[in-house]
Design an enzyme around this catalytic site. Structure first.
Site, PDB file in Angstrom:
ATOM      1  N   ASN A   1      -5.176 -10.543  -4.096  1.00  0.00           N
ATOM      2  CA  ASN A   1      -5.001  -9.950  -2.758  1.00  0.00           C
ATOM      3  C   ASN A   1      -4.517  -8.500  -2.905  1.00  0.00           C
ATOM      4  OD1 ASN A   1      -2.574 -10.870  -3.816  1.00  0.00           O
ATOM      5  ND2 ASN A   1      -1.727 -11.589  -1.876  1.00  0.00           N
TER       6      ASN A   1
ATOM      7  N   GLY B   1       0.486   1.622  -7.510  1.00  0.00           N
ATOM      8  CA  GLY B   1      -0.408   1.756  -8.661  1.00  0.00           C
ATOM      9  C   GLY B   1      -0.218   3.084  -9.366  1.00  0.00           C
ATOM     10  N   LYS B   2      -0.209   4.168  -8.598  1.00  0.00           N
ATOM     11  CA  LYS B   2      -0.060   5.495  -9.201  1.00  0.00           C
ATOM     12  C   LYS B   2       1.273   5.597  -9.946  1.00  0.00           C
ATOM     13  CE  LYS B   2       1.157  10.210  -8.513  1.00  0.00           C
ATOM     14  NZ  LYS B   2       1.048  11.498  -7.915  1.00  0.00           N
TER      15      LYS B   2
ATOM     16  N   GLN C   1       2.146  -6.183  -3.177  1.00  0.00           N
ATOM     17  CA  GLN C   1       2.429  -6.183  -1.740  1.00  0.00           C
ATOM     18  C   GLN C   1       3.675  -5.332  -1.469  1.00  0.00           C
ATOM     19  OE1 GLN C   1       1.583  -9.665  -3.031  1.00  0.00           O
ATOM     20  NE2 GLN C   1      -0.425  -8.794  -2.791  1.00  0.00           N
TER      21      GLN C   1
ATOM     22  N   ASP D   1       0.820  -1.223   0.000  1.00  0.00           N
ATOM     23  CA  ASP D   1       0.000   0.000   0.000  1.00  0.00           C
ATOM     24  C   ASP D   1       0.846   1.262   0.000  1.00  0.00           C
ATOM     25  OD1 ASP D   1      -2.275  -1.681   0.209  1.00  0.00           O
ATOM     26  OD2 ASP D   1      -1.866  -1.874   2.347  1.00  0.00           O
TER      27      ASP D   1
ATOM     28  N   GLY E   1     -11.044  -3.448   2.328  1.00  0.00           N
ATOM     29  CA  GLY E   1     -11.678  -2.332   3.023  1.00  0.00           C
ATOM     30  C   GLY E   1     -11.268  -2.221   4.484  1.00  0.00           C
ATOM     31  N   ARG E   2     -10.376  -3.124   4.964  1.00  0.00           N
ATOM     32  CA  ARG E   2      -9.972  -3.065   6.381  1.00  0.00           C
ATOM     33  C   ARG E   2      -9.167  -1.802   6.649  1.00  0.00           C
ATOM     34  NH1 ARG E   2      -6.724  -8.582   7.172  1.00  0.00           N
ATOM     35  NH2 ARG E   2      -6.076  -8.094   5.051  1.00  0.00           N
TER      36      ARG E   2
ATOM     37  N   ASP F   1       2.111  14.556   1.654  1.00  0.00           N
ATOM     38  CA  ASP F   1       1.080  15.582   1.859  1.00  0.00           C
ATOM     39  C   ASP F   1       0.206  15.251   3.072  1.00  0.00           C
ATOM     40  OD1 ASP F   1       0.640  13.520  -0.186  1.00  0.00           O
ATOM     41  OD2 ASP F   1      -1.454  14.155  -0.088  1.00  0.00           O
TER      42      ASP F   1
HETATM   43  P1  IMP Z   1      -2.473 -12.947   1.900  1.00  0.00           P
HETATM   44  O1  IMP Z   1      -1.594 -12.358   0.861  1.00  0.00           O
HETATM   45  O2  IMP Z   1      -3.933 -12.794   1.610  1.00  0.00           O
HETATM   46  O3  IMP Z   1      -2.082 -14.370   2.218  1.00  0.00           O
HETATM   47  O4  IMP Z   1      -2.254 -12.118   3.270  1.00  0.00           O
HETATM   48  C1  IMP Z   1      -1.024 -12.200   3.989  1.00  0.00           C
HETATM   49  C2  IMP Z   1      -0.661 -10.839   4.582  1.00  0.00           C
HETATM   50  O5  IMP Z   1      -0.329  -9.940   3.541  1.00  0.00           O
HETATM   51  C3  IMP Z   1      -1.816 -10.186   5.360  1.00  0.00           C
HETATM   52  O6  IMP Z   1      -1.251  -9.437   6.424  1.00  0.00           O
HETATM   53  C4  IMP Z   1      -2.402  -9.226   4.345  1.00  0.00           C
HETATM   54  O7  IMP Z   1      -3.064  -8.137   4.955  1.00  0.00           O
HETATM   55  C5  IMP Z   1      -1.143  -8.781   3.620  1.00  0.00           C
HETATM   56  N1  IMP Z   1      -1.400  -8.329   2.240  1.00  0.00           N
HETATM   57  C6  IMP Z   1      -1.673  -9.095   1.173  1.00  0.00           C
HETATM   58  N2  IMP Z   1      -1.825  -8.339   0.074  1.00  0.00           N
HETATM   59  C7  IMP Z   1      -1.638  -7.081   0.457  1.00  0.00           C
HETATM   60  C8  IMP Z   1      -1.620  -5.831  -0.250  1.00  0.00           C
HETATM   61  O8  IMP Z   1      -1.812  -5.747  -1.464  1.00  0.00           O
HETATM   62  N3  IMP Z   1      -1.363  -4.723   0.497  1.00  0.00           N
HETATM   63  C9  IMP Z   1      -1.103  -4.786   1.831  1.00  0.00           C
HETATM   64  N4  IMP Z   1      -1.097  -5.919   2.520  1.00  0.00           N
HETATM   65  C10 IMP Z   1      -1.361  -7.063   1.849  1.00  0.00           C
END
Ligand code: IMP
Length: 443
Positions: free
Chosen positions: A38, A17-18, A224, A13, A302-303, A333
């Site tokens: 994911n 993407g940007k 990720q 995060d 959405g968490r 910013d």
């Molecule tokens: P999984 O990839 O769904 O197995 O999740 C494993 C860990 O990676 C968890 O803590 C997720 O919240 C985190 N995670 C997976 N994909 C992302 C992403 O795109 N951004 C941020 N955290 C991610």
């Protein structure tokens, strides 16, 4: 020709993407190398928000080929939902724009089911996954049980693989009180996907090789972040793929020397979704303020994301593990007007100060971050067009960060839109043609 790898240097995060969307016009191909749906890569174009999960973030530029490598795990339903949504918004996402590796593994219906069971079994040690079936799909890959996209080409093979998997999973599912899997129903569903996915399937290694021989350039896109990498992240609180730079070679079938530069996307503060150690976390009102200012809610689930200060120990580690050449600094910013800004410079652990990022999660859980407080900047950075129009205190902040993480900043993102970007020309030149990027970004 110069190929660039773009990846996140924190827990995801970071705003990949940007930046990928912004840099795409300097490349003919954008290739994802790991993860699955994911991921949530957000791109804003003229007030319109587009969230990409599986499709590479170059898709909004019509001339670009988007490639999904063997290192990904693919849910056909998620893939076609995304291509359908894109097409509905006028973005072509057919086989002429998107290529999928035949060796990529498929997410099957039992994967999210077994993932929920294993998360429940972990109790308070749960990983907090996205529950998309990502981990179990990679487990089956390693167990050599996986169903690959290429298996869809031969329905006899597909039927047999589904039967073998159902025989292996059924006893587990039944032990947890879940109904038996319907092998024939699953076969019919995936045979349906076979016809639709067939035209997208390619030998991606060969395709990329052909493109490079034509003199085309590739942007390798990580998902990720480095600290979620299966080997180099905060194991076991990680994702199940290789999100670090090395993953691009194995996840696409390209040699390591095809990666000519590495751009690390780094947020000016830190966020994390799910469980796991987070030394600079602000589990208080300030953390929530940063979260709401920065719109820190998972693009996929959405968490709310956990928020904290910039951690130079973690980012320096990520820069080393990935060979990061330059940084794109995102979302500074969000910190404007917050007063003095603490930056973590080291970890205190059992009376000593650690300057390196420890591999053991139980050490990371116990460390106490040491902070250096830097003067903040009162005004928003919106509208800054070049490095000279950035506030002095912010420029000083960047210099300190560069020293601490031993890597120079080439791009500063000051807002969500393409044009809200400041390029540090002399640093950018080392990794990508600044003229092409500027023209595309309209700055
Ligand atoms: P999984 O990839 O769904 O197995 O999740 C494993 C860990 O990676 C968890 O803590 C997720 O919240 C985190 N995670 C997976 N994909 C992302 C992403 O795109 N951004 C941020 N955290 C991610």
């Amino acid at each position: 020709m110069a190929n660039l790898l773009v990846l996140g240097t924190q827990w995801g995060d970071e705003g990949k993407g940007k930046i990928v969307d912004l840099l795409t016009p300097a490349f003919e191909v954008v290739a994802r190398y790991q993860g699955g749906h994911n991921a949530g890569h957000t791109v804003w174009v003229r007030g319109r928000k587009i969230v990409l999960h599986l499709i590479p973030s170059g898709i909004l530029h019509p001339g670009t080929l988007c490639v999904i490598g063997n290192g990904l795990v693919i849910s056909p339903a998620a893939f076609f939902k995304e291509t359908g949504d894109l097409e509905a918004q006028g973005v072509a996402a057919g086989p002429e724009r998107v290529a999928v590796s035949r060796s990529a593994h498929l997410i099957m219906p039992w994967h999210p089911m077994t993932e929920r069971i294993s998360e429940d079994l972990r109790g308070d040690k749960k990983i907090g996954t996205t529950c998309r079936g990502i981990g179990p799909a990679y487990e089956d890959k390693a167990a050599r049980l996986g169903v690959r996209a290429g298996d869809l080409a031969d329905l006899r093979v597909l039927r047999e693989k589904i039967a073998d998997n159902v025989a292996a999973k059924d006893p587990v599912l039944r032990a947890f009180g879940l109904p038996a899997l319907d092998a024939e129903g699953i076969y019919r569903e995936y045979a349906g996907w076979a016809e639709k996915l067939g035209p997208y399937l390619r030998d991606v290694s060969e395709l990329l090789d052909e493109r490079m021989k034509l003199g085309q350039s590739i942007l390798f896109e990580g998902a990720q972040g480095a600290l979620l990498d299966l080997d180099h992240g905060t194991y076991p609180y990680v994702t199940s793929s290789s999100s670090t730079a090395g993953g691009a070679a194995t996840g696409l079938g390209v040699g390591p020397r095809t990666i000519h530069g590495v751009l690390g996307i780094t947020k000016a503060y830190t966020t994390r979704v799910g469980s796991g150690p987070f030394p600079t976390e602000l589990a208080d009102e300030l953390g929530r303020t940063i979260g709401s200012r920065g719109d820190e809610f998972g693009a996929t689930t959405g968490r709310p994301r956990r928020c904290g200060w910039f951690d130079a120990v973690a980012v320096r580690y990520a820069c080393r593990v990935n060979g990061v050449d330059r940084i794109a600094l995102t979302k500074p910013d969000v910190l404007a007007g917050l007063g003095a800004i603490p930056v973590c410079t080291g970890y205190r652990y059992k009376g000593q100060v650690l300057r390196s990022f420890p591999a053991e999660p139980w050490i990371l859980e116990e460390v106490v971050p040491e902070f250096r407080r830097l003067p903040g900047w009162p005004d928003s950075l919106h509208g800054a067009a070049d490095p000279d129009s950035l506030p002095r205190a912010f420029v000083d902040y960047v210099r300190v960060l560069e020293d601490l993480v031993e890597t120079k900043v080439a791009i500063v993102s000051t807002g969500v839109e393409r044009g809200e970007t400041v390029f540090i020309e002399e640093e950018l030149r080392g990794i990508v043609d600044p003229a092409k990027v500027r023209a595309a970004a309209g700055v």
